[in-house]
Design a protein around this motif. Structure first.
Motif, short mmCIF file in Angstrom:
data_model
loop_
_atom_site.label_atom_id
_atom_site.label_comp_id
_atom_site.label_asym_id
_atom_site.label_seq_id
_atom_site.Cartn_x
_atom_site.Cartn_y
_atom_site.Cartn_z
N CYS A 1 77.70 -21.09 -26.42
CA CYS A 1 77.05 -20.40 -27.54
C CYS A 1 77.14 -21.25 -28.81
O CYS A 1 76.30 -21.16 -29.69
CB CYS A 1 77.68 -19.04 -27.77
N HIS B 1 84.80 -18.23 -26.23
CA HIS B 1 83.56 -17.78 -25.57
C HIS B 1 83.87 -16.56 -24.73
O HIS B 1 84.90 -16.49 -24.05
CB HIS B 1 82.97 -18.88 -24.68
N GLU B 2 82.94 -15.64 -24.77
CA GLU B 2 83.12 -14.35 -24.11
C GLU B 2 83.50 -14.48 -22.63
O GLU B 2 84.39 -13.79 -22.14
CB GLU B 2 81.81 -13.55 -24.27
N CYS C 1 79.81 -16.61 -31.25
CA CYS C 1 80.09 -15.88 -30.01
C CYS C 1 81.05 -14.74 -30.32
O CYS C 1 82.00 -14.87 -31.10
CB CYS C 1 80.66 -16.82 -28.95
N ASP C 2 80.79 -13.65 -29.64
CA ASP C 2 81.29 -12.31 -29.95
C ASP C 2 82.47 -12.13 -30.91
O ASP C 2 82.34 -11.48 -31.93
CB ASP C 2 81.65 -11.63 -28.64
N THR D 1 73.86 -17.70 -29.54
CA THR D 1 74.48 -16.46 -29.06
C THR D 1 73.47 -15.60 -28.31
O THR D 1 72.26 -15.81 -28.41
CB THR D 1 75.05 -15.68 -30.25
N CYS D 2 73.99 -14.62 -27.57
CA CYS D 2 73.12 -13.73 -26.79
C CYS D 2 72.03 -13.17 -27.72
O CYS D 2 72.31 -12.72 -28.83
CB CYS D 2 73.94 -12.59 -26.20
N ALA E 1 77.54 -10.29 -30.86
CA ALA E 1 77.33 -11.48 -31.69
C ALA E 1 76.22 -11.24 -32.71
O ALA E 1 76.39 -11.51 -33.90
CB ALA E 1 77.01 -12.68 -30.81
FE1 FES Z 1 78.47 -15.85 -26.56
FE2 FES Z 1 77.09 -13.58 -25.72
S1 FES Z 1 78.38 -14.93 -24.58
S2 FES Z 1 77.35 -14.38 -27.70
#
Ligand code: FES
Length: 572
Positions: free
Chosen positions: A53, A84-85, A121-122, A193-194, A200
């Motif tokens: 991300c 990272h998630e 990232c989150d 990011t997602c 995020a």
């Molecule tokens: Fe990084 Fe979703 S995995 S924002």
């Protein structure tokens, strides 16, 4: 006031010698006396090979440095933890407070008059909000920006709402192994990011709405040139803040701006995690996020963004529709537009400069919202004495009032082992219960609240069931899912008293989640449980960060911060 390289000298008992030594070492980097006499802007680099991300962070650092130098200050890049998630065991939430401590202490320890924090990232932006609130050095946050959408068979794909939906289809036998492999390659096509309204994107919108990040910076795609121009401008503003000594995070993160953030969280169909993170950041400044007020706002503030998982579009579409500034204009009257921003003006200036995009259908008006109510509701009831939350904007209407038989899982491990057992006694009308998945019980409050639908039910076409837990869930997930039940079962919360076969009643309009078992029986069960550790909880760690986490983490309604990091709280 001490500025630049003279700030926070290392203690040798002779300040002039400390400065002499500091300059001697930093000159090994080739810096001149002119450069070393400038105001200093720190830049927190959160690049990591483990964090895709943040794949664009090196380019962002370069652009921020350019901005700082164009404004006549000295940029100093430094590393912090990057999370990272999907690459954080046991959970990214377990590490959020560690990143917050790392970031806060490195801002304090190193000489800088302002700092730019690159997050995305989150858990990274939440950690940075907590850190800057405590360090109180002038701060600008630069989100890395969202990924572009993916494509498969003429359909747009977004991590990770579509990851979950399509994995559910695969579990249900409607997508085969070869197709799911192809989809796997298409879900996250770029750095960033997602690109749905997950945690995020939620946190990026929140820091923009709180004036901690530049207008548009939440939504500019990670790979676009505008993202670099925004980073350069952030560097220039940071240099000005370094010279002016402000505004500081405490001047920006006020009760009014946290209330603005709550309104935005409701209006964007934001992630439930956003509430926990806001609570933690506010707690650093002695500000309490009132869950009742948040719920009241949810009744007044409609969801205006047509973004997944509550709606149809993705972050890049939000951006081209005008982004957060255009959304804030729609929220006029519900938010305080006099709130200041890091750029020196107020939100009113941001709204005045918002772009009008004719014909856009991503940011709705209040007269024509996506949902007439806000993203989230806060529940009470005998199962959640200190509250629970449901993302009502992404839940099934038909299940908002529901009574069902409990099917209990003792832990995430138990869930993993039994959910697909063909002999498991479960129907679509049951209520799946997961416990020992809270901040302390798991530990780290995993995003396990999105309990999977049992395979045999998925194959029959069941897409949603009522699921309740003391866990969190990804902001990208969809379903009738009650989360963050507090107190968690591992510290004696009533979720620990539920037995399979009990009746559980969910009443979202009435804001309750109740275990319909009489009080005498519940008292018997509590006595039988005793005072020892909960049976399904993770073993108590005896050393290191895990032990610190176990001893000091607060419950979800207090933001899951460590008690000793919150002013006025004493560590147990
Ligand atoms: Fe990084 Fe979703 S995995 S924002």
């Amino acid at each position: 006031m001490t500025r630049g390289m003279r700030k926070g000298l290392t203690s040798y008992g002779d300040a002039d010698f400390s400065l002499f030594l500091r300059k001697a070492f930093i000159k090994a980097m080739g810096l001149s006396d002119d450069a070393l006499a400038r105001p200093v802007v720190g830049i927190a680099n959160t690049f990591s090979d483990y964090n895709a991300c943040h794949g664009n962070v090196p380019k962002l650092v370069e652009a921020i440095k350019r901005g700082v130098m164009l404004a006549g200050a000295l940029p100093m890049e430094f590393p912090t933890i990057s999370i990272h998630e999907s690459f954080a065991h046991p959970t990214s939430m377990f590490l959020r407070n560690l990143m917050a401590m790392d970031t806060e202490e490195m801002i304090r320890a190193q000489p800088m008059d302002a700092v730019v924090l690159i997050g995305g990232c989150d858990k990274t932006i939440p950690a940075q909000m907590m850190a800057c609130a405590s360090a109180d050095v002038p701060t600008i946050i630069v989100p890395v920006g969202p990924m572009l959408v993916g494509h498969y068979q003429g359909e747009q794909l977004g991590a990770c709402t579509d990851c979950r939906r399509l994995w559910g289809e695969h579990r249900g036998g409607r997508i085969d192994a070869q197709q799911i492999e192809r989809i796997n390659e298409r879900l996250a096509p770029t750095a960033g990011t997602c690109m749905v309204m997950g945690t995020a994107s939620t946190m990026a919108c929140i820091v923009e709405a709180m004036g901690l990040a530049l207008p548009g910076s939440a939504s500019i795609p990670a790979t676009h040139a505008d993202r670099l121009r925004s980073a350069e401008a952030s560097g220039q503003f940071a240099a000005a803040m370094a010279v002016n000594g402000g505004p500081t995070p405490a001047q920006l993160m006020t009760p009014a701006s946290f209330r603005n953030a709550m309104v935005v969280l409701q209006a964007i169909g934001g992630s439930t995690n956003g509430l926990v993170h806001l609570t933690a950041a506010a707690g650093r400044l002695g500000i309490k996020i009132d869950l009742d007020e948040f719920d009241r706002l949810g009744r007044e503030v409609p969801v205006l963004l047509d973004l997944k998982p509550s709606g149809r579009h993705y972050m890049e579409h939000f951006h081209w529709a005008g982004g957060v500034p255009r959304l804030l204009r729609e929220l006029d009257g519900l938010i305080d537009l006099d709130a200041p921003t890091a750029m020196g003006g107020t939100l009113r200036d941001v709204v005045a400069a918002a772009e009008d995009v004719r014909g856009q259908d991503v940011i709705r008006s209040r007269a024509d919202p996506i949902k007439a109510y806000g993203s989230m509701a806060v529940l009470g009831g005998n199962l959640a004495p200190r509250g629970a939350v449901i993302k009502q904007s992404a839940a099934s209407r038909a299940l908002m009032t529901h009574r069902g038989r409990a099917v209990v899982f003792e832990s995430v491990q138990d869930l993993t082992e039994r959910i697909d057992d063909p002999d498991l006694d479960v129907t679509a009308d049951d209520v799946l219960v997961l416990r020992n998945a809270g901040p302390r019980g798991a530990p780290g409050m995993p995003e396990a609240g999105y309990l999977p639908i049992q395979k045999k039910l998925a194959q029959q076409g069941v897409k949603d069931m009522v699921r309740i837990s003391d866990a969190r869930m990804s902001g990208t997930a969809f379903g009738t899912i009650v989360l963050h039940i507090a107190p968690e079962s591992a510290v004696g919360g009533p979720l620990g008293l539920v037995r399979s076969g009990d009746t559980i009643a969910l009443d979202v309009p009435g804001r309750r989640i109740d275990l319909q078992v009489d009080a005498a029986e519940l008292a018997r069960r509590r006595a039988a449980l005793g005072a020892g550790p909960s049976a399904g909880a993770a073993p108590v760690p005896d050393r290191g960060y895990a032990a610190l986490f176990h001893r000091t983490v607060l419950q979800a309604d207090e933001g899951c911060d460590f008690d000793f990091l919150v002013p006025g709280r004493t560590s147990g």
